[in-house]
Scaffold this motif. Structure first.
Motif, PDB file in Angstrom:
ATOM      1  N   HIS A 121       1.242  -1.363   0.328  1.00  0.00           N
ATOM      2  CA  HIS A 121       0.088   0.720  -0.259  1.00  0.00           C
ATOM      3  C   HIS A 121       1.163   1.714  -0.147  1.00  0.00           C
ATOM      4  N   ARG A 122       2.456   1.189   0.253  1.00  0.00           N
ATOM      5  CA  ARG A 122       3.036   2.722  -0.068  1.00  0.00           C
ATOM      6  C   ARG A 122       3.168   2.595  -1.378  1.00  0.00           C
ATOM      7  N   PHE A 123       3.270   2.082  -2.471  1.00  0.00           N
ATOM      8  CA  PHE A 123       3.635   1.762  -3.203  1.00  0.00           C
ATOM      9  C   PHE A 123       2.668   2.405  -4.536  1.00  0.00           C
ATOM     10  N   PRO A 124       1.751   4.203  -4.585  1.00  0.00           N
ATOM     11  CA  PRO A 124       1.042   4.297  -5.365  1.00  0.00           C
ATOM     12  C   PRO A 124       1.865   4.587  -6.719  1.00  0.00           C
ATOM     13  N   VAL A 125       1.358   4.013  -8.125  1.00  0.00           N
ATOM     14  CA  VAL A 125      -0.241   4.081  -7.830  1.00  0.00           C
ATOM     15  C   VAL A 125      -0.415   3.060  -8.313  1.00  0.00           C
ATOM     16  N   TRP A 126      -1.739   2.030  -8.678  1.00  0.00           N
ATOM     17  CA  TRP A 126      -1.671   0.523  -8.991  1.00  0.00           C
ATOM     18  C   TRP A 126      -2.410   0.651  -9.669  1.00  0.00           C
ATOM     19  N   TRP A 127      -3.218  -0.525 -11.280  1.00  0.00           N
ATOM     20  CA  TRP A 127      -3.419  -0.761 -12.103  1.00  0.00           C
ATOM     21  C   TRP A 127      -4.180  -2.374 -11.280  1.00  0.00           C
ATOM     22  N   GLN A 135     -17.400  -3.957 -14.921  1.00  0.00           N
ATOM     23  CA  GLN A 135     -17.616  -5.464 -14.325  1.00  0.00           C
ATOM     24  C   GLN A 135     -16.283  -4.866 -13.235  1.00  0.00           C
ATOM     25  N   ALA A 136     -15.739  -5.964 -13.304  1.00  0.00           N
ATOM     26  CA  ALA A 136     -14.183  -5.578 -12.963  1.00  0.00           C
ATOM     27  C   ALA A 136     -13.327  -4.677 -12.028  1.00  0.00           C
ATOM     28  N   SER A 137     -13.262  -3.671 -13.032  1.00  0.00           N
ATOM     29  CA  SER A 137     -12.027  -2.870 -13.005  1.00  0.00           C
ATOM     30  C   SER A 137     -13.249  -1.487 -11.659  1.00  0.00           C
ATOM     31  N   MET A 138     -14.851  -2.319 -11.825  1.00  0.00           N
ATOM     32  CA  MET A 138     -15.577  -1.553 -10.382  1.00  0.00           C
ATOM     33  C   MET A 138     -15.509  -2.428  -9.030  1.00  0.00           C
ATOM     34  N   GLU A 139     -15.694  -4.306  -9.744  1.00  0.00           N
ATOM     35  CA  GLU A 139     -15.582  -4.332  -8.353  1.00  0.00           C
ATOM     36  C   GLU A 139     -14.120  -4.092  -7.441  1.00  0.00           C
ATOM     37  N   SER A 140     -12.954  -4.067  -8.144  1.00  0.00           N
ATOM     38  CA  SER A 140     -11.713  -4.639  -7.536  1.00  0.00           C
ATOM     39  C   SER A 140     -11.258  -2.947  -7.309  1.00  0.00           C
ATOM     40  N   MET A 141     -11.212  -1.911  -8.206  1.00  0.00           N
ATOM     41  CA  MET A 141     -11.439  -0.515  -7.069  1.00  0.00           C
ATOM     42  C   MET A 141     -11.855  -0.112  -5.927  1.00  0.00           C
ATOM     43  N   VAL A 142     -13.361  -0.616  -5.740  1.00  0.00           N
ATOM     44  CA  VAL A 142     -13.927  -0.943  -4.489  1.00  0.00           C
ATOM     45  C   VAL A 142     -13.161  -1.407  -3.594  1.00  0.00           C
ATOM     46  N   ASP A 143     -12.945  -3.039  -3.744  1.00  0.00           N
ATOM     47  CA  ASP A 143     -12.930  -3.550  -2.545  1.00  0.00           C
ATOM     48  C   ASP A 143     -10.931  -3.765  -2.218  1.00  0.00           C
ATOM     49  N   SER A 144     -11.151  -2.418  -3.558  1.00  0.00           N
ATOM     50  CA  SER A 144      -9.240  -2.287  -2.219  1.00  0.00           C
ATOM     51  C   SER A 144      -9.182  -1.239  -2.043  1.00  0.00           C
ATOM     52  N   GLY A 145      -9.965  -0.158  -1.640  1.00  0.00           N
ATOM     53  CA  GLY A 145     -10.052  -0.067  -0.342  1.00  0.00           C
ATOM     54  C   GLY A 145     -10.292  -0.334   1.004  1.00  0.00           C
ATOM     55  N   LYS A 150      -5.227   0.061  -0.550  1.00  0.00           N
ATOM     56  CA  LYS A 150      -4.796   1.021  -1.539  1.00  0.00           C
ATOM     57  C   LYS A 150      -5.950   2.066  -2.315  1.00  0.00           C
ATOM     58  N   PRO A 151      -5.488   3.281  -1.888  1.00  0.00           N
ATOM     59  CA  PRO A 151      -7.248   4.475  -2.707  1.00  0.00           C
ATOM     60  C   PRO A 151      -6.526   4.577  -4.054  1.00  0.00           C
ATOM     61  N   TYR A 152      -5.870   4.633  -4.655  1.00  0.00           N
ATOM     62  CA  TYR A 152      -5.366   4.071  -6.069  1.00  0.00           C
ATOM     63  C   TYR A 152      -5.651   3.173  -7.311  1.00  0.00           C
ATOM     64  N   VAL A 153      -6.141   2.648  -6.972  1.00  0.00           N
ATOM     65  CA  VAL A 153      -6.311   1.259  -7.647  1.00  0.00           C
ATOM     66  C   VAL A 153      -7.659   1.690  -8.908  1.00  0.00           C
ATOM     67  N   HIS A 154      -7.037   1.268 -10.108  1.00  0.00           N
ATOM     68  CA  HIS A 154      -7.701   1.267 -11.395  1.00  0.00           C
ATOM     69  C   HIS A 154      -7.646   0.757 -12.410  1.00  0.00           C
ATOM     70  N   HIS A 228      -8.048   6.625   3.856  1.00  0.00           N
ATOM     71  CA  HIS A 228      -9.563   6.369   3.798  1.00  0.00           C
ATOM     72  C   HIS A 228      -9.017   6.811   2.628  1.00  0.00           C
ATOM     73  N   PRO A 229     -10.090   5.530   1.161  1.00  0.00           N
ATOM     74  CA  PRO A 229     -10.189   5.622   0.095  1.00  0.00           C
ATOM     75  C   PRO A 229     -10.779   6.875  -0.790  1.00  0.00           C
ATOM     76  N   LEU A 230     -11.037   7.032  -2.010  1.00  0.00           N
ATOM     77  CA  LEU A 230     -11.418   8.247  -1.946  1.00  0.00           C
ATOM     78  C   LEU A 230     -12.646   7.404  -3.320  1.00  0.00           C
ATOM     79  N   VAL A 231     -12.576   6.360  -2.864  1.00  0.00           N
ATOM     80  CA  VAL A 231     -14.018   5.199  -3.940  1.00  0.00           C
ATOM     81  C   VAL A 231     -14.102   4.618  -2.460  1.00  0.00           C
TER      82      VAL A 231
END
Length: 460
Positions: A121-127, A135-145, A150-154, A228-231
């Motif tokens: 989590h110390r090494f942003p940003v993540w893809w 759908q997978a983009s949304m689910e992974s972005m939400v669950d990563s927080g 990791k607040p910058y998964v995309h 705290h995550p953006l998403v």
């Protein structure tokens, strides 16, 4: 055994190879690096002798280890070369773009599978990998927080293949704009190749993203301090409701409920959305719904389902967005205010961070009920700035009286009435734009330089 282990440790030759290769390009002006776990060769973790994509040592795989190597290289270069030279253009903090976990994410996967090493989590940003759909983009972005800190998964916005229809790209764009990182990649996603209408809608979404940069910077500052995550998955706010744990919707920047539509087989598509407790205003038609409740949202390609929290919500935007943060004009900022509809006052605290490396703050405190609201603006610096306060009122309400720093403002307070046509405006369009329902009172707080301001209004 000891000899074998020593042979497999990261060698001085490899360290020199990595450092020279990375620092050479940074000396030519590159700001940061992308470490792509999906290369046919990769960086194995310690004590692993392989050049293949995968490799693991005592739970540490090469997705996390490669992130570490690239991040530390960028951090060291910034510290030893850029900082002594007085360079500030890179932002003052190291950054890399790295893989969030070993699997290329797919819909319905177990969310704990991308948690990775806690250190990553110390090494942003993540893809999220190759071939990731909406759908997978949304689910992974939400669950990563929730699982990863990791607040910058995309994901690669638009996907790894060219969308067949312009509507597919519109659905992707809307999700990315109201997401963590907006980065088109993977295939031909040029909006103008889908026609003028698609291009115009995508431009409106991109304009919205740039207008919200003050709020995005503040959210990034909060993420750095607290994680705290953006998403944010809804159970971070309402853990007492099992429905809030769904990863197919989220709270964006603490104030906006977003529910992306990932079925683009037809233009107008419907999906189920869980509305959290409280009052929520539809960002497109202005209707208000009270949760908790499930509803069916139907929207065309051009609209992503979204709702504003009407509970002393405040969103900071700029009406003069530029294509770079440092080029934006923040001499006047817009505060979109959504008063609570309760008899008991509700207080919300927000802040914004200056667009310079100083990271100076301006604090906001909004206390509101169905009949009154008080906004305190407390800058911790001397930057001259005015504010346009847009109070989003229910259909039956108007602002009857307003005082600024104890002095009554001239009546009547300017109000913008709801649109009469069926044409819709984009959310957060800012100064001078009419709402879809009710009315908006616009009150300007004149330019000040460091002094606190207090705006009080009475509604009836």
């Amino acid at each position: 055994g000891d000899v074998y282990k020593r042979q497999l440790q990261t060698s001085p030759e490899e360290i020199s190879f990595r450092w020279n290769g990375l620092s050479e390009w940074m000396s030519r002006g590159l700001t940061y690096w992308w470490f792509d776990h999906n290369w046919g060769f990769s960086i194995p973790p310690p004590f692993v002798n392989t050049t293949h994509t995968d490799g693991e040592w005592e739970g540490l795989d090469n997705a996390a280890w490669g992130s570490h190597v690239y991040f530390q290289s960028v951090e060291w270069y910034d510290k030893t070369v850029r900082d002594p030279a007085g360079d500030t253009w890179y932002g003052g903090r190291p950054m890399t773009l790295t893989k969030f976990g070993k699997p290329d994410w797919r819909p319905g996967m177990n969310a704990t599978g991308h948690a990775e090493s806690p250190a990553q989590h110390r090494f942003p940003v993540w893809w999220t990998g190759d071939g990731v759909d909406l759908q997978a983009s949304m689910e992974s972005m939400v669950d990563s927080g929730v699982h990863d800190l990791k607040p910058y998964v995309h994901s690669d916005c638009g996907g790894d293949s060219r969308p067949k229809e312009g509507g597919d790209l519109l659905r992707w764009t809307a999700h990315c704009v109201f997401g963590t990182i907006l980065r088109f990649h993977g295939s031909d996603h040029r909006p103008w190749t889908y026609g003028q209408h698609v291009q115009d809608v995508i431009k409106s979404y991109l304009d919205t993203r740039y207008k919200l940069v003050p709020s995005l910077i503040a959210a990034g500052h909060a993420a750095a301090l607290s994680g705290h995550p953006l998403v944010a998955r809804c159970d971070l706010f309402w853990p007492e409701h099992p429905e809030a744990a769904t990863n197919q919707q989220y709270i964006w920047l603490n104030d906006t409920l977003i529910a992306p539509i990932f079925d683009s087989s037809t233009n107008t598509t419907s999906r189920k959305v869980w509305i959290p407790p409280g009052d929520w205003q539809d960002g497109w038609d202005g209707s208000v719904v009270t949760g908790p409740v499930w509803l069916t949202a139907s929207q065309p390609y051009e609209r992503i389902p979204l709702w504003h929290r009407r509970n002393s919500s405040l969103v900071v935007t700029t009406s003069n967005p530029g294509l770079r943060v440092q080029d934006q004009d923040w001499s006047e900022l817009t505060l979109e205010v959504f008063p609570a509809n309760s008899t008991t006052p509700v207080t919300t605290h927000k802040y914004m961070v200056e667009q310079t490396a100083s990271q100076e703050l301006t604090q906001f405190s909004l206390t509101s009920s169905a009949t009154a609201a008080t906004l305190l603006i407390t800058p911790e610096h001397d930057t001259p700035r005015s504010f346009l306060v847009r109070v989003h009122l229910r259909p039956e309400h108007t602002v009857e009286e307003a005082t600024l720093d104890g002095t009554q403002l001239p009546n009547p307070i300017p109000h913008l009435k709801a649109l009469e046509s069926t044409d819709y405006r984009f959310p957060f369009e800012g100064a001078g734009t009419a709402p879809a329902a009710g009315s908006v009172a616009e009150i300007r707080v004149p330019t000040g330089a460091g002094q606190p301001r207090e705006l009080s209004i009475l509604m009836a």
